[in-house]
Write an enzyme that holds these catalytic residues in place. Structure first.
Site, PDB file in Angstrom:
ATOM      1  N   PHE A 195       5.533 -79.853 -42.154  1.00 29.72           N
ATOM      2  CA  PHE A 195       4.569 -78.749 -42.003  1.00 29.72           C
ATOM      3  C   PHE A 195       3.384 -78.896 -42.925  1.00 29.72           C
ATOM      4  O   PHE A 195       2.661 -77.941 -43.163  1.00 29.72           O
ATOM      5  CB  PHE A 195       5.268 -77.414 -42.309  1.00 29.72           C
ATOM      6  CG  PHE A 195       6.621 -77.335 -41.704  1.00 29.72           C
ATOM      7  CD1 PHE A 195       6.761 -77.173 -40.338  1.00 29.72           C
ATOM      8  CD2 PHE A 195       7.745 -77.489 -42.486  1.00 29.72           C
ATOM      9  CE1 PHE A 195       8.013 -77.161 -39.764  1.00 29.72           C
ATOM     10  CE2 PHE A 195       9.007 -77.473 -41.919  1.00 29.72           C
ATOM     11  CZ  PHE A 195       9.141 -77.306 -40.548  1.00 29.72           C
ATOM     12  N   TYR A 237       0.655 -84.464 -59.785  1.00 29.69           N
ATOM     13  CA  TYR A 237       0.656 -85.674 -58.967  1.00 29.69           C
ATOM     14  C   TYR A 237       1.766 -86.608 -59.472  1.00 29.69           C
ATOM     15  O   TYR A 237       1.753 -87.034 -60.634  1.00 29.69           O
ATOM     16  CB  TYR A 237      -0.722 -86.346 -59.055  1.00 29.69           C
ATOM     17  CG  TYR A 237      -0.792 -87.714 -58.413  1.00 29.69           C
ATOM     18  CD1 TYR A 237      -0.155 -87.983 -57.202  1.00 29.69           C
ATOM     19  CD2 TYR A 237      -1.530 -88.737 -59.010  1.00 29.69           C
ATOM     20  CE1 TYR A 237      -0.226 -89.234 -56.611  1.00 29.69           C
ATOM     21  CE2 TYR A 237      -1.620 -89.997 -58.421  1.00 29.69           C
ATOM     22  CZ  TYR A 237      -0.962 -90.234 -57.235  1.00 29.69           C
ATOM     23  OH  TYR A 237      -1.037 -91.469 -56.660  1.00 29.69           O
ATOM     24  N   ASP A 261      18.703 -78.643 -51.776  1.00 32.53           N
ATOM     25  CA  ASP A 261      18.304 -79.793 -50.957  1.00 32.53           C
ATOM     26  C   ASP A 261      17.964 -80.972 -51.864  1.00 32.53           C
ATOM     27  O   ASP A 261      16.988 -81.686 -51.635  1.00 32.53           O
ATOM     28  CB  ASP A 261      17.113 -79.406 -50.068  1.00 32.53           C
ATOM     29  CG  ASP A 261      16.921 -80.384 -48.921  1.00 32.53           C
ATOM     30  OD1 ASP A 261      17.846 -81.179 -48.651  1.00 32.53           O
ATOM     31  OD2 ASP A 261      15.835 -80.378 -48.310  1.00 32.53           O
ATOM     32  N   GLU A 303      14.831 -88.325 -51.870  1.00 30.35           N
ATOM     33  CA  GLU A 303      13.454 -88.113 -51.376  1.00 30.35           C
ATOM     34  C   GLU A 303      12.772 -86.991 -52.144  1.00 30.35           C
ATOM     35  O   GLU A 303      11.554 -86.906 -52.180  1.00 30.35           O
ATOM     36  CB  GLU A 303      13.427 -87.689 -49.900  1.00 30.35           C
ATOM     37  CG  GLU A 303      13.867 -88.724 -48.921  1.00 30.35           C
ATOM     38  CD  GLU A 303      15.329 -88.577 -48.580  1.00 30.35           C
ATOM     39  OE1 GLU A 303      16.158 -88.407 -49.510  1.00 30.35           O
ATOM     40  OE2 GLU A 303      15.668 -88.647 -47.397  1.00 30.35           O
TER      41      GLU A 303
END
Ligand code: ATP
Length: 474
Positions: free
Chosen positions: A28, A98, A142, A146
């Protein structure tokens, strides 16, 4: 460093940033590398299209992520920090730390697995991060490689709090969130804890389960629970059906066994008076100094792990209009337009001296795919979907010296075949996920569900250049 006080109170707009390049895409969102025009400081800006969020009914997910990131604040260095949020008519903007060095998953895939020293260090950072979450009453829910990014100094930055929950928050909205997770499970299922699968209440112990899975994966390059479908993976999780390879470090094995326990309260650390004292005292962490972990292991300072130096050109105008957003997307998808880098040439996947090859072959012995690659060094591996006929097949693709491109059924662990190498072999990236390997007799249609198709093509091209150097000169 936090921005000066007057900067904090002034509401930002996209005109305060120069948007340099797309660095990632979520379901999204699009994430841009951007520079603050006032301070020159770099940020990752996550941009969400309001239309898309509303259409996909993801408003709660976005609100949750913002709320949790704000609750996390900036006092723990192991999380991505939310500096500013703002919006315009079409989009929402999250200005984040970042993470210069990409994802833990990329690093595990690149190195096939981590050394015990390296695993210990990053597990310790994860334990400290989970301690902080526990103190704030937040469950991530979660946690997976990743969602663990690396900052410029190779420390972890945990991200993606869209599925997180605050303990004690309004139960009805959490139930709704759990229900959605259960019936519309997206992404990787391999790290989900049994209680989340059983629709029972998740607690901080759910993240301890994920920690066990990640430690296993760092040491083997594999997730502990694997299967051809989410259903099969869920069955394995609920039956605690997983195995340790012979060479798995014994202290790590003991720790993983104590974290991968079906009953949440039975997991090491779950009932600690002082979280997570019992994990810190586990023998796997014997030589860790918890009040100061020190710098990351030397391993990461090697040049092949240096970040791509992405430079935002000085001549770009601030702001993000429709035309600029499309141009940045196009640049990202076009293999002819590599990211801007400093003059230092990037190290190739094949640039390894004999000593490095031997070291990596030694480490590879604990990789479950080692037995199937005929003693060749695995340069890159990852799950891909191989399209043939109507149904795509899930395969582990293994690029090795030799050269070889083996593909293995990750469930039965049977070597299904090899993409034949020749000087005519050629790659073609279609987008982030899809790529083709052309051979004289067949085109292999491949898809990387994690979106590293361009990296696959680059790696295969480098191996080709290594074995057929004369083709490069012509
Ligand atoms: P999904 O929404 O499908 O679960 P996601 O949560 O990974 O995907 P995003 O959070 O938008 O989606 O991130 C998309 C990609 O952008 C990530 O995979 C990551 O590689 C990159 N990314 C996200 N945040 C940062 C960051 N702070 N610094 C550097 N890269 C980032």
């Amino acid at each position: 460093m936090p921005p000066p006080t007057e900067e904090l109170v002034r509401k930002r707009t996209s005109e305060d940033f120069v948007f340099g390049r797309v660095i990632g895409e979520g379901s999204f969102s699009t994430v841009y590398l951007a520079k603050d025009v006032h301070t020159n400081r770099e940020f990752a800006i996550k941009v969400l299209e309001k239309r898309h969020i509303i259409r996909e009914k993801k408003t709660e997910y976005v609100t949750r992520e913002k709320k949790i990131l704000l609750t996390l604040g900036s006092s723990c260095k192991y999380f991505v920090h939310l500096y500013f949020t703002f919006q315009d008519t079409d989009r929402l903007y999250f200005v984040l730390t970042y993470a210069k060095n990409g994802e833990l998953l990329q690093q595990i895939n690149k190195d096939t697995c981590f050394s015990v020293e390296c695993t210990k260090y990053y597990s310790a950072e994860l334990v400290l991060a989970l301690e902080y979450l526990n103190a704030k009453g937040i469950v991530h829910r979660d946690l997976k490689p990743e969602n663990v990014l690396f900052d410029e100094n190779w420390h972890i930055l945990i991200t993606d709090f869209g599925s997180a929950k605050m303990l004690g928050e309004d139960k009805s909205s959490d139930e709704e969130n759990q229900r959605r997770r259960k019936y519309s499970f997206v992404g990787t299922a391999q790290y989900v804890s049994p209680e989340i699968l059983n629709d029972a209440e998740s607690t901080c112990a759910s993240d301890l389960w994920a920690l066990g899975c990640i430690i296993y994966q760092m040491l083997t390059g594999q997730m502990p629970f694997r299967g051809a479908s989410e259903y099969l993976i869920f069955q394995k999780i609920l039956k605690l059906d997983y195995e340790f390879p012979q060479s798995f470090d014994k202290n790590a094995e003991d720790l993983v066994k104590k974290l991968l326990v079906i009953a949440p309260s039975g997991r090491l650390g779950a009932t600690d008076q002082v979280p997570y004292k019992s994990i810190q005292e586990h023998k796997f962490f014997r030589d860790i100094k918890w009040d100061n972990l020190g710098p990351p292991p030397k391993f990461f300072n090697k040049s092949d792990s240096e970040p791509e130096m992405v430079i935002i050109p000085d001549d770009l105008e601030p702001g993000l209009d429709e035309e600029k957003a499309s141009r940045l997307h196009f640049e990202m998808l076009s293999p002819q337009t590599p990211p801007r880098k400093k003059s230092e040439p990037n190290r190739k996947i094949t640039d390894l001296n004999q000593e490095e090859i031997e070291q990596r072959l030694e480490l590879q012995k604990s990789n479950v795919y080692h037995e199937l690659v005929e003693g060749n060094l695995i340069l890159k591996q990852g799950i891909i979907e191989k399209k043939k006929g109507i149904f795509p097949k899930r395969r582990m693709l293994l690029l090795t010296f030799g050269p070889h491109l083996y593909y293995v059924d990750p469930v039965t662990m049977i070597l299904k075949g090899e993409i034949p190498w020749s000087e005519d072999l050629r790659t073609e990236a279609k987008n982030f996920k899809k790529f083709f390997v052309h051979t004289p007799n067949r085109i292999y249609y491949l898809e990387d569900p994690d979106g590293y198709a361009l990296e696959w093509c680059k790696a295969i091209d480098e191996v080709k250049a290594h074995y057929y150097p004369s083709l490069q000169d012509s």
